[in-house]
Scaffold this motif. Structure first.
Motif, PDB file in Angstrom:
ATOM      1  N   VAL A   1       0.301 -48.812  44.607  1.00  0.00           N
ATOM      2  CA  VAL A   1      -0.911 -49.603  44.375  1.00  0.00           C
ATOM      3  C   VAL A   1      -1.785 -49.609  45.627  1.00  0.00           C
ATOM      4  O   VAL A   1      -3.013 -49.512  45.546  1.00  0.00           O
ATOM      5  N   LEU A   2      -1.157 -49.685  46.792  1.00  0.00           N
ATOM      6  CA  LEU A   2      -1.924 -49.641  48.037  1.00  0.00           C
ATOM      7  C   LEU A   2      -2.612 -48.288  48.212  1.00  0.00           C
ATOM      8  O   LEU A   2      -3.725 -48.224  48.741  1.00  0.00           O
ATOM      9  N   ASP A   3      -1.964 -47.220  47.776  1.00  0.00           N
ATOM     10  CA  ASP A   3      -2.585 -45.893  47.839  1.00  0.00           C
ATOM     11  C   ASP A   3      -3.822 -45.809  46.951  1.00  0.00           C
ATOM     12  O   ASP A   3      -4.778 -45.100  47.266  1.00  0.00           O
ATOM     13  N   LEU A   4      -3.814 -46.520  45.844  1.00  0.00           N
ATOM     14  CA  LEU A   4      -4.963 -46.491  44.938  1.00  0.00           C
ATOM     15  C   LEU A   4      -6.220 -47.060  45.588  1.00  0.00           C
ATOM     16  O   LEU A   4      -7.331 -46.681  45.230  1.00  0.00           O
ATOM     17  N   THR A   5      -6.065 -47.949  46.550  1.00  0.00           N
ATOM     18  CA  THR A   5      -7.217 -48.589  47.183  1.00  0.00           C
ATOM     19  C   THR A   5      -7.738 -47.827  48.398  1.00  0.00           C
ATOM     20  O   THR A   5      -8.739 -48.233  48.984  1.00  0.00           O
ATOM     21  N   ALA A   6      -7.117 -46.740  48.770  1.00  0.00           N
ATOM     22  CA  ALA A   6      -7.500 -46.005  49.981  1.00  0.00           C
ATOM     23  C   ALA A   6      -8.967 -45.574  50.007  1.00  0.00           C
ATOM     24  O   ALA A   6      -9.618 -45.705  51.045  1.00  0.00           O
ATOM     25  N   PRO A   7      -9.532 -45.056  48.908  1.00  0.00           N
ATOM     26  CA  PRO A   7     -10.951 -44.654  48.976  1.00  0.00           C
ATOM     27  C   PRO A   7     -11.901 -45.818  49.246  1.00  0.00           C
ATOM     28  O   PRO A   7     -13.010 -45.613  49.728  1.00  0.00           O
ATOM     29  N   LEU A   8     -11.480 -47.031  48.961  1.00  0.00           N
ATOM     30  CA  LEU A   8     -12.337 -48.189  49.205  1.00  0.00           C
ATOM     31  C   LEU A   8     -12.418 -48.555  50.684  1.00  0.00           C
ATOM     32  O   LEU A   8     -13.378 -49.199  51.113  1.00  0.00           O
ATOM     33  N   TYR A   9     -11.413 -48.171  51.456  1.00  0.00           N
ATOM     34  CA  TYR A   9     -11.342 -48.587  52.851  1.00  0.00           C
ATOM     35  C   TYR A   9     -11.622 -47.478  53.860  1.00  0.00           C
ATOM     36  O   TYR A   9     -11.481 -47.689  55.053  1.00  0.00           O
ATOM     37  N   THR A  10     -12.022 -46.326  53.403  1.00  0.00           N
ATOM     38  CA  THR A  10     -12.321 -45.243  54.332  1.00  0.00           C
ATOM     39  C   THR A  10     -13.822 -45.194  54.608  1.00  0.00           C
ATOM     40  O   THR A  10     -14.637 -45.564  53.765  1.00  0.00           O
ATOM     41  N   ASP A  11     -14.156 -44.755  55.801  1.00  0.00           N
ATOM     42  CA  ASP A  11     -15.571 -44.578  56.136  1.00  0.00           C
ATOM     43  C   ASP A  11     -16.015 -43.139  55.862  1.00  0.00           C
ATOM     44  O   ASP A  11     -17.141 -42.772  56.153  1.00  0.00           O
ATOM     45  N   GLY A  12     -15.122 -42.343  55.330  1.00  0.00           N
ATOM     46  CA  GLY A  12     -15.439 -40.957  55.023  1.00  0.00           C
ATOM     47  C   GLY A  12     -15.041 -39.995  56.120  1.00  0.00           C
ATOM     48  O   GLY A  12     -15.042 -38.794  55.927  1.00  0.00           O
ATOM     49  N   GLU A  13     -14.686 -40.538  57.274  1.00  0.00           N
ATOM     50  CA  GLU A  13     -14.273 -39.686  58.389  1.00  0.00           C
ATOM     51  C   GLU A  13     -12.809 -39.886  58.755  1.00  0.00           C
ATOM     52  O   GLU A  13     -12.140 -38.939  59.125  1.00  0.00           O
ATOM     53  N   HIS A  14     -12.324 -41.127  58.701  1.00  0.00           N
ATOM     54  CA  HIS A  14     -10.946 -41.421  59.116  1.00  0.00           C
ATOM     55  C   HIS A  14     -10.269 -42.237  58.058  1.00  0.00           C
ATOM     56  O   HIS A  14     -10.436 -43.445  58.039  1.00  0.00           O
ATOM     57  N   PRO A  15      -9.560 -41.744  57.152  1.00  0.00           N
ATOM     58  CA  PRO A  15      -9.359 -40.343  56.786  1.00  0.00           C
ATOM     59  C   PRO A  15     -10.570 -39.805  56.028  1.00  0.00           C
ATOM     60  O   PRO A  15     -11.349 -40.592  55.492  1.00  0.00           O
ATOM     61  N   PRO A  16     -10.692 -38.496  55.980  1.00  0.00           N
ATOM     62  CA  PRO A  16     -11.782 -37.916  55.188  1.00  0.00           C
ATOM     63  C   PRO A  16     -11.667 -38.356  53.723  1.00  0.00           C
ATOM     64  O   PRO A  16     -10.577 -38.616  53.221  1.00  0.00           O
ATOM     65  N   MET A  17     -12.799 -38.447  53.070  1.00  0.00           N
ATOM     66  CA  MET A  17     -12.817 -38.952  51.694  1.00  0.00           C
ATOM     67  C   MET A  17     -11.924 -38.129  50.769  1.00  0.00           C
ATOM     68  O   MET A  17     -11.246 -38.687  49.911  1.00  0.00           O
ATOM     69  N   ILE A  18     -11.875 -36.814  50.939  1.00  0.00           N
ATOM     70  CA  ILE A  18     -11.054 -35.981  50.063  1.00  0.00           C
ATOM     71  C   ILE A  18      -9.572 -36.315  50.223  1.00  0.00           C
ATOM     72  O   ILE A  18      -8.821 -36.348  49.252  1.00  0.00           O
ATOM     73  N   ILE A  19      -9.147 -36.598  51.444  1.00  0.00           N
ATOM     74  CA  ILE A  19      -7.751 -36.978  51.686  1.00  0.00           C
ATOM     75  C   ILE A  19      -7.465 -38.330  51.046  1.00  0.00           C
ATOM     76  O   ILE A  19      -6.402 -38.538  50.454  1.00  0.00           O
ATOM     77  N   ALA A  20      -8.410 -39.260  51.148  1.00  0.00           N
ATOM     78  CA  ALA A  20      -8.225 -40.575  50.528  1.00  0.00           C
ATOM     79  C   ALA A  20      -8.141 -40.451  49.009  1.00  0.00           C
ATOM     80  O   ALA A  20      -7.341 -41.141  48.368  1.00  0.00           O
ATOM     81  N   ILE A  21      -8.929 -39.568  48.431  1.00  0.00           N
ATOM     82  CA  ILE A  21      -8.894 -39.376  46.982  1.00  0.00           C
ATOM     83  C   ILE A  21      -7.586 -38.713  46.562  1.00  0.00           C
ATOM     84  O   ILE A  21      -6.989 -39.094  45.547  1.00  0.00           O
ATOM     85  N   ILE A  22      -7.131 -37.733  47.331  1.00  0.00           N
ATOM     86  CA  ILE A  22      -5.840 -37.095  47.033  1.00  0.00           C
ATOM     87  C   ILE A  22      -4.725 -38.132  47.108  1.00  0.00           C
ATOM     88  O   ILE A  22      -3.841 -38.185  46.245  1.00  0.00           O
TER      89      ILE A  22
END
Length: 75
Positions: free
Chosen positions: A17-38
């Protein structure tokens, strides 16, 4: 199903569940958005496998462990 097994599944479910929220907490650089989506997709797959493992499917528990290792590598 033992208490230890159930506790492990609950812990892995919470991590999923915590992994599902990763794209909400990234600035797009750390981690990159694609990594957060994966990582988020891996979290969704982990949740499905956790539910299947809770219902007694041993193959789902093995798959869940493999997916969580892959998720850790994306962190």
């Amino acid at each position: 199903m033992s208490t230890l097994y159930r506790s492990g599944l609950v812990l892995l479910g919470v991590l999923s569940v915590l992994d599902l929220t990763a794209p909400l907490y990234t600035d797009g650089e750390h981690p990159p958005m694609i990594i957060a989506i994966i990582g988020s997709v891996l979290g969704l797959v982990s949740l499905v496998l956790a539910v299947l493992a809770w219902h007694g499917r041993a193959a789902a528990a093995v798959g869940l462990c493999v997916i969580r290792v892959l998720s850790a590598l994306t962190a």
